[in-house]
Design an enzyme around this catalytic site. Structure first.
Site, PDB file in Angstrom:
ATOM      1  N   CYS A   7     -18.006  26.623 -16.814  1.00 31.06           N
ATOM      2  CA  CYS A   7     -17.538  26.497 -15.482  1.00 31.06           C
ATOM      3  C   CYS A   7     -16.045  26.650 -15.674  1.00 31.06           C
ATOM      4  O   CYS A   7     -15.336  26.692 -16.846  1.00 31.06           O
ATOM      5  CB  CYS A   7     -17.906  25.500 -14.602  1.00 31.06           C
ATOM      6  SG  CYS A   7     -17.670  23.609 -14.710  1.00 31.06           S
ATOM      7  N   ASN A  10     -15.190  22.226 -16.137  1.00 32.70           N
ATOM      8  CA  ASN A  10     -15.954  21.376 -16.957  1.00 32.70           C
ATOM      9  C   ASN A  10     -16.201  19.898 -16.339  1.00 32.70           C
ATOM     10  O   ASN A  10     -16.302  18.787 -17.242  1.00 32.70           O
ATOM     11  CB  ASN A  10     -15.723  21.510 -18.397  1.00 32.70           C
ATOM     12  CG  ASN A  10     -16.795  20.901 -19.332  1.00 32.70           C
ATOM     13  OD1 ASN A  10     -16.601  20.415 -20.257  1.00 32.70           O
ATOM     14  ND2 ASN A  10     -17.866  20.807 -18.884  1.00 32.70           N
ATOM     15  N   CYS A  12     -17.299  19.529 -12.836  1.00 32.68           N
ATOM     16  CA  CYS A  12     -18.212  19.383 -11.670  1.00 32.68           C
ATOM     17  C   CYS A  12     -19.738  19.981 -11.986  1.00 32.68           C
ATOM     18  O   CYS A  12     -20.477  19.536 -12.162  1.00 32.68           O
ATOM     19  CB  CYS A  12     -17.804  20.278 -10.498  1.00 32.68           C
ATOM     20  SG  CYS A  12     -16.202  19.353  -9.864  1.00 32.68           S
ATOM     21  N   ARG A  13     -19.531  21.562 -11.926  1.00 37.86           N
ATOM     22  CA  ARG A  13     -20.773  22.196 -12.294  1.00 37.86           C
ATOM     23  C   ARG A  13     -21.453  22.144 -13.541  1.00 37.86           C
ATOM     24  O   ARG A  13     -22.532  21.916 -13.712  1.00 37.86           O
ATOM     25  CB  ARG A  13     -20.587  23.610 -11.712  1.00 37.86           C
ATOM     26  CG  ARG A  13     -20.303  23.823 -10.433  1.00 37.86           C
ATOM     27  CD  ARG A  13     -19.688  25.107  -9.939  1.00 37.86           C
ATOM     28  NE  ARG A  13     -18.439  25.447 -10.444  1.00 37.86           N
ATOM     29  CZ  ARG A  13     -17.620  26.679 -10.764  1.00 37.86           C
ATOM     30  NH1 ARG A  13     -18.177  27.674  -9.986  1.00 37.86           N
ATOM     31  NH2 ARG A  13     -16.491  26.705 -11.156  1.00 37.86           N
ATOM     32  N   SER A  14     -20.769  22.423 -14.467  1.00 36.50           N
ATOM     33  CA  SER A  14     -21.292  22.606 -16.003  1.00 36.50           C
ATOM     34  C   SER A  14     -21.711  21.188 -16.422  1.00 36.50           C
ATOM     35  O   SER A  14     -22.803  21.447 -17.230  1.00 36.50           O
ATOM     36  CB  SER A  14     -20.413  23.317 -16.829  1.00 36.50           C
ATOM     37  OG  SER A  14     -19.266  22.829 -17.111  1.00 36.50           O
ATOM     38  N   ASP A 123     -18.396  26.747  -6.275  1.00 33.39           N
ATOM     39  CA  ASP A 123     -17.416  25.374  -6.745  1.00 33.39           C
ATOM     40  C   ASP A 123     -17.543  24.458  -5.695  1.00 33.39           C
ATOM     41  O   ASP A 123     -16.697  24.432  -4.530  1.00 33.39           O
ATOM     42  CB  ASP A 123     -16.234  26.058  -6.969  1.00 33.39           C
ATOM     43  CG  ASP A 123     -15.353  25.281  -7.762  1.00 33.39           C
ATOM     44  OD1 ASP A 123     -15.654  23.892  -7.817  1.00 33.39           O
ATOM     45  OD2 ASP A 123     -14.293  25.527  -8.326  1.00 33.39           O
TER      46      ASP A 123
HETATM   47  P1  4NP Z   1     -15.637  22.957 -11.986  1.00 35.25           P
HETATM   48  O1  4NP Z   1     -15.022  22.453 -10.793  1.00 35.25           O
HETATM   49  O2  4NP Z   1     -15.397  24.231 -12.583  1.00 35.25           O
HETATM   50  O3  4NP Z   1     -17.241  23.221 -11.546  1.00 35.25           O
HETATM   51  O4  4NP Z   1     -15.641  21.715 -13.057  1.00 35.25           O
HETATM   52  C1  4NP Z   1     -13.464  22.369 -10.656  1.00 35.25           C
HETATM   53  C2  4NP Z   1     -12.888  21.569 -11.225  1.00 35.25           C
HETATM   54  C3  4NP Z   1     -11.535  21.468 -11.251  1.00 35.25           C
HETATM   55  C4  4NP Z   1     -10.772  22.325 -10.571  1.00 35.25           C
HETATM   56  C5  4NP Z   1     -11.349  23.619 -10.034  1.00 35.25           C
HETATM   57  C6  4NP Z   1     -12.832  23.425 -10.014  1.00 35.25           C
HETATM   58  N1  4NP Z   1      -9.295  22.189 -10.260  1.00 35.25           N
HETATM   59  O5  4NP Z   1      -8.612  23.209  -9.831  1.00 35.25           O
HETATM   60  O6  4NP Z   1      -8.851  21.361 -10.912  1.00 35.25           O
END
Ligand code: 4NP
Length: 151
Positions: A7, A10, A12-14, A123
């Site tokens: 993602c 790295n 939240c989702r992955s 997200d």
């Molecule tokens: P992820 O979510 O891609 O599912 O881990 C996010 C985590 C952090 C951010 C965006 C999405 N950020 O903008 O820091």
């Protein structure tokens, strides 16, 4: 099978996807190697988001051994399957692919649930929705195992 979940951050989702697929492989006695990474590198070295940790824990999965890392081109040689959470991740991964065979390893994870629809795993970083994401990834991981367990 070596499977990499990817993602943006790295955190939240992955990490959820990694935890869920690891748990299912353990339950089914499948000796797969599973990891996750982010395309951005913004959270390198960090634990998963506390909301992902809580959602995983509610479902009996501990993901607190995970630390965020950045996706690197070398991942193409180690992993058989590279699963992107959304089209932006998909494009960023493909930009680093050294050849066509590497590009063939990259797939959008929800196409295992909704074939050819290119749907994103939303997200949840800014708007919560972690339970919804968990449900989507749980179904996707079942389909991934069905698709690859006999290969
Ligand atoms: P992820 O979510 O891609 O599912 O881990 C996010 C985590 C952090 C951010 C965006 C999405 N950020 O903008 O820091």
């Amino acid at each position: 099978m070596n499977v990499l979940m990817v993602c943006l951050g790295n955190i939240c989702r992955s990490p959820l996807a990694e935890g869920i697929l690891k748990q299912k492989c353990k339950e089914k006695g499948l000796d797969w190697e599973i990891d996750s990474a982010g395309t951005s590198g913004w959270h390198v070295g960090e634990l998963p988001d506390p909301r992902s940790i809580t959602t995983a824990k509610k479902n009996g999965i501990d993901i607190t051994d995970q630390r965020s890392r950045k996706f690197v081109a070398a991942d193409f040689s180690h992993y058989d399957l590279i699963l992107a959470m959304d089209s932006s991740n998909y494009q960023d991964i493909n930009k680093l692919a050294p050849d066509e065979a590497s590009k063939d390893k990259v797939k959008l994870i929800l196409n295992f649930v909704f074939p050819d629809q290119n749907r994103p795993v939303p997200d949840p970083y800014y708007n919560n929705g972690f339970d919804h994401v968990y449900g989507l990834l749980d179904t996707a991981c079942d389909r991934i195992i069905e698709s690859y367990r006999h290969i």
